[in-house]
Design a protein around this motif. Sequence first.
Motif, PDB file in Angstrom:
ATOM      1  N   HIS A 196       0.836  -1.239   0.009  1.00 32.71           N
ATOM      2  CA  HIS A 196      -0.054   0.106   0.061  1.00 32.71           C
ATOM      3  C   HIS A 196       0.750   1.289  -0.146  1.00 32.71           C
ATOM      4  O   HIS A 196       0.425   2.379  -0.342  1.00 32.71           O
ATOM      5  CB  HIS A 196      -0.778   0.033   1.060  1.00 32.71           C
ATOM      6  N   ASN A 197       2.085   0.995   0.448  1.00 28.50           N
ATOM      7  CA  ASN A 197       3.080   2.179   0.364  1.00 28.50           C
ATOM      8  C   ASN A 197       3.560   2.336  -1.196  1.00 28.50           C
ATOM      9  O   ASN A 197       3.734   1.525  -1.897  1.00 28.50           O
ATOM     10  CB  ASN A 197       4.226   1.978   1.135  1.00 28.50           C
ATOM     11  N   THR A 198       3.673   3.763  -1.405  1.00 31.72           N
ATOM     12  CA  THR A 198       3.987   3.920  -2.821  1.00 31.72           C
ATOM     13  C   THR A 198       5.097   4.918  -3.015  1.00 31.72           C
ATOM     14  O   THR A 198       5.666   5.483  -2.131  1.00 31.72           O
ATOM     15  CB  THR A 198       2.809   4.612  -3.703  1.00 31.72           C
ATOM     16  N   VAL A 199       5.576   4.787  -4.363  1.00 29.31           N
ATOM     17  CA  VAL A 199       6.876   5.611  -4.449  1.00 29.31           C
ATOM     18  C   VAL A 199       6.748   6.386  -5.856  1.00 29.31           C
ATOM     19  O   VAL A 199       5.927   6.158  -6.635  1.00 29.31           O
ATOM     20  CB  VAL A 199       8.306   4.779  -4.508  1.00 29.31           C
ATOM     21  N   THR A 200       7.653   7.326  -6.242  1.00 31.11           N
ATOM     22  CA  THR A 200       7.856   7.991  -7.590  1.00 31.11           C
ATOM     23  C   THR A 200       8.838   7.341  -7.984  1.00 31.11           C
ATOM     24  O   THR A 200      10.029   7.293  -7.440  1.00 31.11           O
ATOM     25  CB  THR A 200       7.917   9.316  -7.271  1.00 31.11           C
ATOM     26  N   VAL A 201       8.701   6.943  -9.332  1.00 32.34           N
ATOM     27  CA  VAL A 201      10.029   6.335 -10.174  1.00 32.34           C
ATOM     28  C   VAL A 201      10.142   6.980 -11.305  1.00 32.34           C
ATOM     29  O   VAL A 201       9.199   7.367 -11.992  1.00 32.34           O
ATOM     30  CB  VAL A 201       9.386   4.625 -10.600  1.00 32.34           C
ATOM     31  N   THR A 202      11.502   7.528 -11.325  1.00 32.03           N
ATOM     32  CA  THR A 202      12.076   8.099 -12.579  1.00 32.03           C
ATOM     33  C   THR A 202      12.701   7.145 -13.337  1.00 32.03           C
ATOM     34  O   THR A 202      13.591   6.509 -13.154  1.00 32.03           O
ATOM     35  CB  THR A 202      12.982   9.301 -11.869  1.00 32.03           C
ATOM     36  N   TYR A 203      12.156   7.282 -14.688  1.00 31.81           N
ATOM     37  CA  TYR A 203      12.596   6.351 -15.881  1.00 31.81           C
ATOM     38  C   TYR A 203      13.611   7.135 -16.692  1.00 31.81           C
ATOM     39  O   TYR A 203      13.097   8.183 -17.289  1.00 31.81           O
ATOM     40  CB  TYR A 203      11.394   5.660 -16.415  1.00 31.81           C
ATOM     41  N   GLU A 204      14.879   7.045 -16.566  1.00 33.15           N
ATOM     42  CA  GLU A 204      15.619   8.043 -17.122  1.00 33.15           C
ATOM     43  C   GLU A 204      15.459   8.028 -18.625  1.00 33.15           C
ATOM     44  O   GLU A 204      15.165   7.060 -19.185  1.00 33.15           O
ATOM     45  CB  GLU A 204      17.321   7.465 -16.667  1.00 33.15           C
ATOM     46  N   LYS A 205      16.019   9.252 -19.084  1.00 30.43           N
ATOM     47  CA  LYS A 205      16.099   9.453 -20.605  1.00 30.43           C
ATOM     48  C   LYS A 205      16.878   8.190 -21.368  1.00 30.43           C
ATOM     49  O   LYS A 205      17.875   7.804 -21.034  1.00 30.43           O
ATOM     50  CB  LYS A 205      16.740  10.585 -20.883  1.00 30.43           C
ATOM     51  N   ALA A 206      16.083   7.980 -22.633  1.00 27.21           N
ATOM     52  CA  ALA A 206      16.571   6.751 -23.317  1.00 27.21           C
ATOM     53  C   ALA A 206      15.992   7.139 -24.817  1.00 27.21           C
ATOM     54  O   ALA A 206      14.782   7.743 -24.813  1.00 27.21           O
ATOM     55  CB  ALA A 206      16.134   5.337 -23.022  1.00 27.21           C
ATOM     56  N   ASP A 207      16.847   6.438 -25.533  1.00 25.07           N
ATOM     57  CA  ASP A 207      16.504   6.781 -26.826  1.00 25.07           C
ATOM     58  C   ASP A 207      15.114   5.988 -27.668  1.00 25.07           C
ATOM     59  O   ASP A 207      14.909   5.075 -26.904  1.00 25.07           O
ATOM     60  CB  ASP A 207      17.771   6.140 -27.861  1.00 25.07           C
ATOM     61  N   LEU A 208      14.589   6.604 -28.336  1.00 26.33           N
ATOM     62  CA  LEU A 208      13.329   6.011 -28.981  1.00 26.33           C
ATOM     63  C   LEU A 208      13.611   5.309 -30.461  1.00 26.33           C
ATOM     64  O   LEU A 208      14.378   6.038 -31.115  1.00 26.33           O
ATOM     65  CB  LEU A 208      12.217   7.113 -29.394  1.00 26.33           C
ATOM     66  N   THR A 209      13.290   4.032 -30.489  1.00 22.89           N
ATOM     67  CA  THR A 209      13.857   3.293 -31.512  1.00 22.89           C
ATOM     68  C   THR A 209      12.503   2.306 -31.785  1.00 22.89           C
ATOM     69  O   THR A 209      11.582   2.383 -31.075  1.00 22.89           O
ATOM     70  CB  THR A 209      14.812   2.359 -31.502  1.00 22.89           C
ATOM     71  N   GLY A 210      12.344   1.824 -33.173  1.00 20.09           N
ATOM     72  CA  GLY A 210      11.276   0.963 -33.428  1.00 20.09           C
ATOM     73  C   GLY A 210      10.205   1.698 -34.115  1.00 20.09           C
ATOM     74  O   GLY A 210      10.073   2.686 -34.944  1.00 20.09           O
ATOM     75  N   ASP A 211       8.778   1.533 -33.531  1.00 21.85           N
ATOM     76  CA  ASP A 211       7.493   2.181 -33.662  1.00 21.85           C
ATOM     77  C   ASP A 211       7.948   3.589 -33.761  1.00 21.85           C
ATOM     78  O   ASP A 211       8.005   4.459 -32.760  1.00 21.85           O
ATOM     79  CB  ASP A 211       6.630   1.727 -32.545  1.00 21.85           C
ATOM     80  N   ALA A 212       7.370   4.108 -34.960  1.00 24.04           N
ATOM     81  CA  ALA A 212       7.521   5.537 -35.172  1.00 24.04           C
ATOM     82  C   ALA A 212       6.348   6.315 -34.239  1.00 24.04           C
ATOM     83  O   ALA A 212       6.653   7.498 -34.146  1.00 24.04           O
ATOM     84  CB  ALA A 212       7.483   5.898 -36.595  1.00 24.04           C
ATOM     85  N   ASN A 213       5.390   5.684 -33.883  1.00 27.74           N
ATOM     86  CA  ASN A 213       4.373   6.306 -33.156  1.00 27.74           C
ATOM     87  C   ASN A 213       4.528   6.314 -31.470  1.00 27.74           C
ATOM     88  O   ASN A 213       4.035   6.723 -30.848  1.00 27.74           O
ATOM     89  CB  ASN A 213       3.002   6.104 -33.592  1.00 27.74           C
ATOM     90  N   LEU A 214       5.376   5.247 -31.170  1.00 28.65           N
ATOM     91  CA  LEU A 214       5.808   5.013 -29.666  1.00 28.65           C
ATOM     92  C   LEU A 214       6.489   6.367 -29.091  1.00 28.65           C
ATOM     93  O   LEU A 214       7.704   6.577 -29.571  1.00 28.65           O
ATOM     94  CB  LEU A 214       6.397   3.809 -29.387  1.00 28.65           C
ATOM     95  N   LEU A 215       6.064   7.019 -28.211  1.00 29.26           N
ATOM     96  CA  LEU A 215       6.998   7.883 -27.702  1.00 29.26           C
ATOM     97  C   LEU A 215       7.448   7.786 -26.390  1.00 29.26           C
ATOM     98  O   LEU A 215       8.278   8.669 -25.820  1.00 29.26           O
ATOM     99  CB  LEU A 215       5.861   9.238 -27.504  1.00 29.26           C
ATOM    100  N   GLY A 216       7.113   6.639 -25.688  1.00 31.18           N
ATOM    101  CA  GLY A 216       7.735   6.250 -24.469  1.00 31.18           C
ATOM    102  C   GLY A 216       7.122   4.940 -23.853  1.00 31.18           C
ATOM    103  O   GLY A 216       5.738   4.893 -24.026  1.00 31.18           O
ATOM    104  N   THR A 217       7.590   4.326 -23.203  1.00 31.88           N
ATOM    105  CA  THR A 217       7.156   3.217 -22.262  1.00 31.88           C
ATOM    106  C   THR A 217       7.853   2.863 -21.308  1.00 31.88           C
ATOM    107  O   THR A 217       9.113   3.086 -20.969  1.00 31.88           O
ATOM    108  CB  THR A 217       7.312   1.840 -23.316  1.00 31.88           C
TER     109      THR A 217
END
Length: 286
Positions: free
Chosen positions: A199-220
């Motif tokens: 039940h305890n929560t955290v904030t997770v930072t996903y560091e900047k990474a290159d976009l590749t593959g699907d042209a319409n995918l902006l982040g995952t």
Amino acid sequence: MTLALLAAALLSCNKTEKVGSGEVTVNYTVAMPMTKASLGNGEAVNYVWYALYRADGSLVQEFPLQPFAAGSAICPVTMVRDQSYSVVFVAQHYEVEGDVKTPAYAVDAATGVLKMPQTAKANSDNYDVFCYVDEVVDYQGATGAKPVTLTRKVAQVNYFCTSEDAAAAATLGMTPTASGIVLTGVPESYDIIADQPSHNTVTVTYEKADLTGDANLLGTAYCLAGDNLTKAELKLYKGDELTTTIDVENLPVETNKRTNITGAIMTGTVDYQISLEADVDETINH
């Protein structure tokens, strides 16, 4: 000749059972479901961690990591007859540097708890994770191989632009080359045996990474799933320049499902839709 045959029979028994000790070893064949999805099929998973617990939840033994070969692993476990256990399996990605193997999600062996990393990398399948718990009641010494199919224990958050948005961004010279994500309200851990997120929560930072593959995918990004995320933030970059930031409040997430944020994200008035999509799992048979 009779004595020789008797000796051979006893030797054969000793391959699976310690005679007189009540201990028997079972070779679990651990496989991972392959997901019929455009994103994430578990290919980054390279090791299985597993451990044996008593019925009261106390740890009996943590076993050495077992590598995957062709999507499965053999995990031997020795148990005592007439005892009850939980056998816990966790398959995930490990970074390997020499003899050191570092998991994407740390596992507290004493409690059987999986911990959410508070920093990760965006646009990476390395944070996919699969688990299984085999509940053994009054173990009677079954021998041979026992198949186990793992299940995904994380959600996936995806940002997609429309084709029109991508075309407009290209015309304006705004096509991003990289992205980062920040998710707020992620469970800080997951109790594998109880199948319960914290039940305890955290904030997770996903560091900047290159976009590749699907042209319409902006982040995952992958994360543990409990209640809705209180906030999800997408940061788009062109080279080192931050070009766009999109915030979404109260985002639904569920285990083994994809939350898709789709729309005109980069150009014009920000417009998007949110959908929750289930993965379709297909078990690999070996």
